[in-house]
Design an enzyme around this catalytic site. Structure first.
Site, PDB file in Angstrom:
ATOM      1  N   ARG A   1       1.092  -1.084  -0.176  1.00 27.78           N
ATOM      2  CA  ARG A   1      -0.079   0.257  -0.047  1.00 27.78           C
ATOM      3  C   ARG A   1       0.840   1.344  -0.122  1.00 27.78           C
ATOM      4  O   ARG A   1       0.374   2.111  -0.388  1.00 27.78           O
ATOM      5  CB  ARG A   1      -1.201   0.959   1.462  1.00 27.78           C
ATOM      6  CG  ARG A   1      -1.950  -0.973   0.805  1.00 27.78           C
ATOM      7  CD  ARG A   1      -2.960  -0.825   0.012  1.00 27.78           C
ATOM      8  NE  ARG A   1      -3.978  -1.520  -0.728  1.00 27.78           N
ATOM      9  CZ  ARG A   1      -3.867  -2.721  -0.979  1.00 27.78           C
ATOM     10  NH1 ARG A   1      -2.829  -2.652  -2.138  1.00 27.78           N
ATOM     11  NH2 ARG A   1      -4.641  -3.527  -1.295  1.00 27.78           N
TER      12      ARG A   1
ATOM     13  N   SER B   1      15.102  14.885   1.172  1.00 26.03           N
ATOM     14  CA  SER B   1      16.399  14.604   1.798  1.00 26.03           C
ATOM     15  C   SER B   1      15.672  13.258   2.245  1.00 26.03           C
ATOM     16  O   SER B   1      14.611  12.843   2.799  1.00 26.03           O
ATOM     17  CB  SER B   1      17.291  14.223   2.567  1.00 26.03           C
ATOM     18  OG  SER B   1      18.027  13.343   3.092  1.00 26.03           O
TER      19      SER B   1
ATOM     20  N   GLU C   1       2.207   1.791  -3.496  1.00 32.78           N
ATOM     21  CA  GLU C   1       0.722   1.591  -4.209  1.00 32.78           C
ATOM     22  C   GLU C   1       0.823   3.177  -4.168  1.00 32.78           C
ATOM     23  O   GLU C   1       0.144   4.740  -4.962  1.00 32.78           O
ATOM     24  CB  GLU C   1      -0.566   1.107  -3.648  1.00 32.78           C
ATOM     25  CG  GLU C   1      -1.849   1.593  -4.254  1.00 32.78           C
ATOM     26  CD  GLU C   1      -2.679   0.971  -3.815  1.00 32.78           C
ATOM     27  OE1 GLU C   1      -4.086   0.265  -5.371  1.00 32.78           O
ATOM     28  OE2 GLU C   1      -3.374   0.589  -2.927  1.00 32.78           O
TER      29      GLU C   1
END
Length: 155
Positions: free
Chosen positions: A97, A123, A100
């Site tokens: 997830r 960063s 995703e």
């Protein structure tokens, strides 16, 4: 006849992580309790104990004492890691997830960072990450905060 000094078999960071997880379950300590005892951030501590950061000798010894770990594990906790994750972890639903979410929102976040800060990146070295729970009538929400220093491209 002299006796050779005792030797301890070496342990990889991945093996140490598995031993830490087992010991944490056995002792009943939470990640938060361990982080508190170290005086270190929760997410950093958890990542370090899962093999993604080196710990100082003092931190490793403290964790070793808390969890009843042997010297080989304490030594492995201090090793420099090969950062990143095992590709097999990408199939874990929680980890997937995150992939995703960044696949969907990453391009938008990039555009917004460039619009707000200019040509550069966030960063992941000078970086903090935190997790929190936020109650919601439709089900509690997971709040993840990435806090990275802006690094501008310089010519």
């Amino acid at each position: 006849m002299t006796t050779p000094p005792p030797t301890t078999a070496s342990v990889t960071k991945a093996q140490a992580a598995a031993l830490v997880r087992a010991a944490r379950t056995r002792t009943g300590l939470s990640w938060a309790e361990i982080a508190d005892r170290l005086g270190a951030p929760l997410v950093w501590t958890t990542a370090a104990l899962l093999g993604q950061h080196p710990m100082t000798a003092e931190q490793a010894r403290t964790v070793g004492a808390l969890l009843g770990l042997d010297e080989a594990v304490v030594a492995a906790l201090q090793d420099q890691p090969y950062r990143g994750s095992d590709p097999a972890l990408a199939s874990d639903p929680t980890v997937y997830r995150f992939h995703e979410a960044l696949s969907v929102y990453g391009p938008a976040l990039k555009e917004l960072i460039h619009e707000e800060f200019g040509d550069g990146i966030m960063s992941a070295i000078n970086f903090r990450v935190d997790i929190a729970r936020r109650p919601d009538p439709d089900g509690d929400r997971v709040v993840v905060t990435f806090d990275g220093k802006f690094l501008d491209y310089r010519w």
